[in-house]
Scaffold this active site. Structure first.
Site, PDB file in Angstrom:
ATOM      1  N   GLY A  22      -1.732  21.696  -5.304  1.00 29.35           N
ATOM      2  CA  GLY A  22      -0.249  21.564  -5.236  1.00 29.35           C
ATOM      3  C   GLY A  22       0.564  20.517  -5.807  1.00 29.35           C
ATOM      4  N   ASP A  27       5.501  16.857  -3.277  1.00 33.93           N
ATOM      5  CA  ASP A  27       4.577  15.598  -2.810  1.00 33.93           C
ATOM      6  C   ASP A  27       3.560  15.556  -3.905  1.00 33.93           C
ATOM      7  OD1 ASP A  27       6.082  15.828  -0.606  1.00 33.93           O
ATOM      8  OD2 ASP A  27       4.197  16.041   0.665  1.00 33.93           O
ATOM      9  N   SER A 137       1.138  18.925   9.319  1.00 30.71           N
ATOM     10  CA  SER A 137       2.678  19.233   9.813  1.00 30.71           C
ATOM     11  C   SER A 137       2.990  18.811  11.118  1.00 30.71           C
ATOM     12  CB  SER A 137       2.993  20.330   8.953  1.00 30.71           C
ATOM     13  OG  SER A 137       4.387  20.492   9.394  1.00 30.71           O
ATOM     14  N   GLU A 139       5.158  20.617  12.170  1.00 31.28           N
ATOM     15  CA  GLU A 139       5.615  21.913  12.596  1.00 31.28           C
ATOM     16  C   GLU A 139       4.231  22.529  13.602  1.00 31.28           C
ATOM     17  OE1 GLU A 139       7.859  24.464  11.964  1.00 31.28           O
ATOM     18  OE2 GLU A 139       9.072  22.506  11.712  1.00 31.28           O
ATOM     19  N   TYR A 161       3.707  29.782   9.683  1.00 26.59           N
ATOM     20  CA  TYR A 161       3.386  28.594   9.061  1.00 26.59           C
ATOM     21  C   TYR A 161       2.892  27.443   9.962  1.00 26.59           C
ATOM     22  CZ  TYR A 161       4.172  24.238   6.847  1.00 26.59           C
ATOM     23  OH  TYR A 161       4.027  22.836   6.155  1.00 26.59           O
ATOM     24  N   ASN A 190       8.927  15.528   8.425  1.00 28.20           N
ATOM     25  CA  ASN A 190       9.582  16.187   7.298  1.00 28.20           C
ATOM     26  C   ASN A 190       9.898  14.865   6.171  1.00 28.20           C
ATOM     27  OD1 ASN A 190      10.410  17.863   9.468  1.00 28.20           O
ATOM     28  ND2 ASN A 190      11.504  18.922   8.080  1.00 28.20           N
ATOM     29  N   LYS A 204      19.401  21.764  -0.026  1.00 26.39           N
ATOM     30  CA  LYS A 204      20.350  22.845   0.148  1.00 26.39           C
ATOM     31  C   LYS A 204      21.532  22.104   0.506  1.00 26.39           C
ATOM     32  CE  LYS A 204      21.784  27.008   2.710  1.00 26.39           C
ATOM     33  NZ  LYS A 204      21.448  28.252   3.662  1.00 26.39           N
ATOM     34  N   ARG A 229      15.400  16.639  13.327  1.00 24.15           N
ATOM     35  CA  ARG A 229      14.193  16.581  12.580  1.00 24.15           C
ATOM     36  C   ARG A 229      14.129  14.969  12.490  1.00 24.15           C
ATOM     37  NH1 ARG A 229      13.398  20.858  13.718  1.00 24.15           N
ATOM     38  NH2 ARG A 229      12.709  22.651  12.531  1.00 24.15           N
TER      39      ARG A 229
HETATM   40  P1  NDP Z   1       5.980  22.457  -2.111  1.00 23.38           P
HETATM   41  O1  NDP Z   1       6.324  23.731  -1.532  1.00 23.38           O
HETATM   42  O2  NDP Z   1       7.017  21.553  -2.816  1.00 23.38           O
HETATM   43  O3  NDP Z   1       4.547  22.334  -3.021  1.00 23.38           O
HETATM   44  C1  NDP Z   1       3.548  23.304  -2.855  1.00 23.38           C
HETATM   45  C2  NDP Z   1       2.602  23.532  -3.966  1.00 23.38           C
HETATM   46  O4  NDP Z   1       1.575  24.404  -3.499  1.00 23.38           O
HETATM   47  C3  NDP Z   1       3.181  23.755  -5.101  1.00 23.38           C
HETATM   48  O5  NDP Z   1       2.541  23.203  -5.988  1.00 23.38           O
HETATM   49  C4  NDP Z   1       2.485  25.266  -5.292  1.00 23.38           C
HETATM   50  O6  NDP Z   1       2.178  25.871  -6.553  1.00 23.38           O
HETATM   51  C5  NDP Z   1       1.140  24.950  -4.559  1.00 23.38           C
HETATM   52  N1  NDP Z   1       0.633  26.247  -4.100  1.00 23.38           N
HETATM   53  C6  NDP Z   1       1.123  27.312  -3.524  1.00 23.38           C
HETATM   54  N2  NDP Z   1       0.320  28.397  -3.112  1.00 23.38           N
HETATM   55  C7  NDP Z   1      -0.844  28.132  -4.070  1.00 23.38           C
HETATM   56  C8  NDP Z   1      -2.033  28.666  -4.065  1.00 23.38           C
HETATM   57  N3  NDP Z   1      -2.156  29.867  -3.862  1.00 23.38           N
HETATM   58  N4  NDP Z   1      -2.957  28.103  -5.024  1.00 23.38           N
HETATM   59  C9  NDP Z   1      -2.737  26.764  -5.603  1.00 23.38           C
HETATM   60  N5  NDP Z   1      -1.664  26.290  -5.537  1.00 23.38           N
HETATM   61  C10 NDP Z   1      -0.662  26.754  -4.514  1.00 23.38           C
HETATM   62  O7  NDP Z   1       5.304  21.462  -0.839  1.00 23.38           O
HETATM   63  P2  NDP Z   1       5.603  19.974  -0.547  1.00 23.38           P
HETATM   64  O8  NDP Z   1       5.173  19.074  -1.915  1.00 23.38           O
HETATM   65  O9  NDP Z   1       6.941  19.748   0.167  1.00 23.38           O
HETATM   66  O10 NDP Z   1       4.459  19.827   0.563  1.00 23.38           O
HETATM   67  C11 NDP Z   1       3.126  19.528   0.376  1.00 23.38           C
HETATM   68  C12 NDP Z   1       2.102  19.965   1.166  1.00 23.38           C
HETATM   69  O11 NDP Z   1       2.436  19.354   2.539  1.00 23.38           O
HETATM   70  C13 NDP Z   1       2.160  21.395   1.811  1.00 23.38           C
HETATM   71  O12 NDP Z   1       0.982  21.881   2.116  1.00 23.38           O
HETATM   72  C14 NDP Z   1       3.223  21.066   3.018  1.00 23.38           C
HETATM   73  O13 NDP Z   1       3.054  22.590   3.825  1.00 23.38           O
HETATM   74  C15 NDP Z   1       2.824  20.019   3.688  1.00 23.38           C
HETATM   75  N6  NDP Z   1       3.807  19.193   4.398  1.00 23.38           N
HETATM   76  C16 NDP Z   1       5.111  19.157   3.845  1.00 23.38           C
HETATM   77  C17 NDP Z   1       6.051  18.398   4.469  1.00 23.38           C
HETATM   78  C18 NDP Z   1       7.267  18.118   3.829  1.00 23.38           C
HETATM   79  O14 NDP Z   1       8.334  17.736   4.566  1.00 23.38           O
HETATM   80  N7  NDP Z   1       7.640  18.101   2.638  1.00 23.38           N
HETATM   81  C19 NDP Z   1       5.912  18.012   5.835  1.00 23.38           C
HETATM   82  C20 NDP Z   1       4.511  18.212   6.259  1.00 23.38           C
HETATM   83  C21 NDP Z   1       3.534  18.971   5.715  1.00 23.38           C
HETATM   84  P3  NDP Z   1       3.597  26.504  -7.319  1.00 23.38           P
HETATM   85  O15 NDP Z   1       4.068  25.394  -8.068  1.00 23.38           O
HETATM   86  O16 NDP Z   1       2.743  27.421  -8.493  1.00 23.38           O
HETATM   87  O17 NDP Z   1       4.277  27.442  -6.360  1.00 23.38           O
HETATM   88  P1  GDR Z   2      11.364  22.573   8.167  1.00 27.00           P
HETATM   89  O1  GDR Z   2      12.347  22.367   7.201  1.00 27.00           O
HETATM   90  O2  GDR Z   2      11.263  24.084   8.840  1.00 27.00           O
HETATM   91  O3  GDR Z   2      11.371  21.751   9.283  1.00 27.00           O
HETATM   92  O4  GDR Z   2       9.676  22.554   7.494  1.00 27.00           O
HETATM   93  P2  GDR Z   2      13.752  23.064   6.639  1.00 27.00           P
HETATM   94  O5  GDR Z   2      14.407  22.186   5.928  1.00 27.00           O
HETATM   95  O6  GDR Z   2      13.547  24.338   5.864  1.00 27.00           O
HETATM   96  O7  GDR Z   2      14.490  23.402   8.084  1.00 27.00           O
HETATM   97  C1  GDR Z   2      14.772  22.190   9.086  1.00 27.00           C
HETATM   98  C2  GDR Z   2      15.767  22.722   9.972  1.00 27.00           C
HETATM   99  O8  GDR Z   2      17.105  22.780   9.349  1.00 27.00           O
HETATM  100  C3  GDR Z   2      17.504  24.221  10.034  1.00 27.00           C
HETATM  101  N1  GDR Z   2      18.492  24.780   9.190  1.00 27.00           N
HETATM  102  C4  GDR Z   2      18.249  25.383   7.920  1.00 27.00           C
HETATM  103  N2  GDR Z   2      16.980  25.256   7.322  1.00 27.00           N
HETATM  104  C5  GDR Z   2      17.137  25.943   6.061  1.00 27.00           C
HETATM  105  N3  GDR Z   2      16.031  25.694   5.136  1.00 27.00           N
HETATM  106  N4  GDR Z   2      18.083  26.613   5.459  1.00 27.00           N
HETATM  107  C6  GDR Z   2      19.328  26.486   6.114  1.00 27.00           C
HETATM  108  O9  GDR Z   2      20.379  27.025   5.868  1.00 27.00           O
HETATM  109  C7  GDR Z   2      19.329  25.750   7.463  1.00 27.00           C
HETATM  110  N5  GDR Z   2      20.554  25.917   8.502  1.00 27.00           N
HETATM  111  C8  GDR Z   2      19.625  25.080   9.558  1.00 27.00           C
HETATM  112  C9  GDR Z   2      16.258  24.883  10.182  1.00 27.00           C
HETATM  113  O10 GDR Z   2      16.642  25.827  11.329  1.00 27.00           O
HETATM  114  C10 GDR Z   2      15.217  23.843  10.888  1.00 27.00           C
HETATM  115  O11 GDR Z   2      15.413  23.581  12.268  1.00 27.00           O
HETATM  116  C11 GDR Z   2       9.512  21.676   6.352  1.00 27.00           C
HETATM  117  C12 GDR Z   2       8.814  22.227   5.418  1.00 27.00           C
HETATM  118  O12 GDR Z   2       8.606  21.293   4.318  1.00 27.00           O
HETATM  119  C13 GDR Z   2       7.271  22.288   6.103  1.00 27.00           C
HETATM  120  O13 GDR Z   2       6.539  22.828   5.037  1.00 27.00           O
HETATM  121  C14 GDR Z   2       6.976  20.972   6.740  1.00 27.00           C
HETATM  122  O14 GDR Z   2       5.649  21.191   6.962  1.00 27.00           O
HETATM  123  C15 GDR Z   2       7.921  20.764   7.585  1.00 27.00           C
HETATM  124  O15 GDR Z   2       9.179  20.504   7.182  1.00 27.00           O
HETATM  125  C16 GDR Z   2       7.421  19.364   8.475  1.00 27.00           C
END
Ligand code: NDP
Ligand code: GDR
Length: 341
Positions: A22, A27, A137, A139, A161, A190, A204, A229
């Site tokens: 990833g 991250d 996470s 979540e 998820y 988050n 967004k 959050r």
């Molecule tokens: P992103 O969605 O920004 O990045 C996800 C990464 O996973 C990308 O590099 C993507 O590659 C890669 N990936 C997806 N599917 C595959 C696969 N089949 N094989 C190899 N690589 C793959 O996520 P974040 O950086 O925000 O988050 C990192 C991790 O932390 C994730 O596991 C997420 O679920 C977890 N997490 C994130 C939180 C957050 O708030 N950001 C909070 C808690 C947990 P590609 O560029 O090719 O799509």
């Molecule tokens: P989350 O993040 O589901 O918490 O998962 P997201 O930013 O998508 O949503 C947070 C909250 O915002 C509300 N919401 C909206 N969300 C999106 N995306 N778009 C909208 O228009 C909108 N309006 C309101 C959602 O309902 C939700 O309550 C993220 C991801 O990074 C996960 O991979 C990670 O594990 C968790 O954070 C911790």
């Protein structure tokens, strides 16, 4: 992009080395910067694509070794570890967007749940001495059974998820207990940044605010404004990941700010940054309401503070302002014009 086929590297060499799955994600890019700054040799797993997707790591590609592999393909993961022979593995790859997990539940399970077992099996096969980090996470807490949430709070996931992440969490714990691996799970709340994917709510909103300010859009269509959050800055959170792998013994940690804010507060602060009133632009749209919602998340980071010496350095307001400013600068550089108000 530099790739490698060199299999002679040893885990025992003095330079610390890490493999990140990833690496192209939010991250992954911040963790790479952190590890390079600490003198690590960094390997990144990228999946094959017809177009390169290195937007977040474009400035780093000459300093990391990228290896093609996929969480769906066991042998590719084994080969990646044989090539890199890292001391640390950070498993950040996942299908990470919650709404997509209802549309593609099986694929989400394959990547986000079984993908963890595949890479743990690869670790066992190649070098059980590797230190392993799993991106768990908040979540997993879903319909929360305790406020605030801590390491001992039971899980109640509310999306495919979240369910997949619970699997990833427990398979990590199980491999630690079954095979004595140094495998840890970071339960991260988050965390956001200007590099966040555009579909996640903070980005967004920051992108939408910048577009409205520059006259490129007239409204912002949103889902549930009342969900809450615990939002922090991704740059702070990758430091906690690294600290977990430097401990004497493997353990799991909640990483959070300990503060919670509603989506409504988020839009208020973001529009306020550019002198606009969100109520004039935000349109509530049922298309963005989820089949099941996580209403409230707030983490208790006491254990991370005490054992890892970790504290977040960026406040909610600073984070939102920085994201809005970054999107304004980006869109302005692209020629956004016609500033309103
Ligand atoms: P992103 O969605 O920004 O990045 C996800 C990464 O996973 C990308 O590099 C993507 O590659 C890669 N990936 C997806 N599917 C595959 C696969 N089949 N094989 C190899 N690589 C793959 O996520 P974040 O950086 O925000 O988050 C990192 C991790 O932390 C994730 O596991 C997420 O679920 C977890 N997490 C994130 C939180 C957050 O708030 N950001 C909070 C808690 C947990 P590609 O560029 O090719 O799509
Ligand atoms: P989350 O993040 O589901 O918490 O998962 P997201 O930013 O998508 O949503 C947070 C909250 O915002 C509300 N919401 C909206 N969300 C999106 N995306 N778009 C909208 O228009 C909108 N309006 C309101 C959602 O309902 C939700 O309550 C993220 C991801 O990074 C996960 O991979 C990670 O594990 C968790 O954070 C911790």
């Amino acid at each position: 992009m530099s790739t490698t086929t060199d299999t002679s590297k040893s885990a025992d060499t003095k330079q610390k080395s890490a493999l990140i799955t990833g690496i192209t994600g939010q991250d992954g890019s911040y963790l790479t910067e952190l590890l390079l700054g600490k003198g690590y040799k960094v390997y990144g797993v990228v999946r094959r694509s017809s177009t390169e997707n290195f937007e977040r790591i474009g400035h780093l590609t000459d300093r990391v070794e990228l290896i093609q592999a996929d969480l769906l393909d066991q042998s590719s993961l084994v080969k990646a570890l044989e090539t890199a022979r890292p001391r640390e593995v950070y498993n950040l790859a996942a299908q990470s967007f919650v709404p997509t997990s209802w549309g593609q539940p099986v694929l989400t399970g394959e990547f986000t749940a079984l993908g963890v077992t595949r890479i743990l099996e690869a670790v066992r096969a190649v070098d059980p001495g590797i230190r392993f980090y799993q991106a768990s996470s908040s979540e997993m807490f879903g319909r929360v059974l305790e406020v605030p949430q801590k390491e001992t709070t039971p899980f109640y996931p509310r999306s495919p998820y979240g369910v997949a992440k619970v699997y990833g969490h427990f398979i990590t714990v199980n491999y630690r207990e079954s095979y004595d691996l140094f495998a840890v799970s970071g339960i991260l709340f988050n965390h956001e940044s200007p590099r966040r994917g555009l579909e996640f709510v903070t980005r967004k909103v920051s992108d939408g605010v910048a577009r409205i300010k520059l006259g490129l859009a007239r409204e912002l269509r949103m889902g549930n404004l009342e969900s809450r959050r615990d939002w922090g800055f991704a740059g702070d959170y990758v430091d906690a990941m690294w600290r977990m792998l430097q401990q004497d013994a493997p353990d799991d940690f909640v990483v959070a700010t300990g503060e919670t804010h509603s989506v409504r507060e988020l839009v208020e602060v973001a529009f306020g940054r550019v002198g606009l009133d969100y109520r004039e632009y935000v349109v509530e749209d049922p298309a963005f309401i989820r089949p099941a919602e996580v209403d409230l998340l707030i983490g208790d980071p006491a254990k991370a503070r005490e054992k890892l010496g970790w504290t977040p350095e960026t406040s909610f307001r600073e984070l939102v302002h920085a994201m809005v400013d970054a999107d304004l600068a980006r869109l302005t550089a692209r020629g956004g014009a016609g500033v309103v108000k």
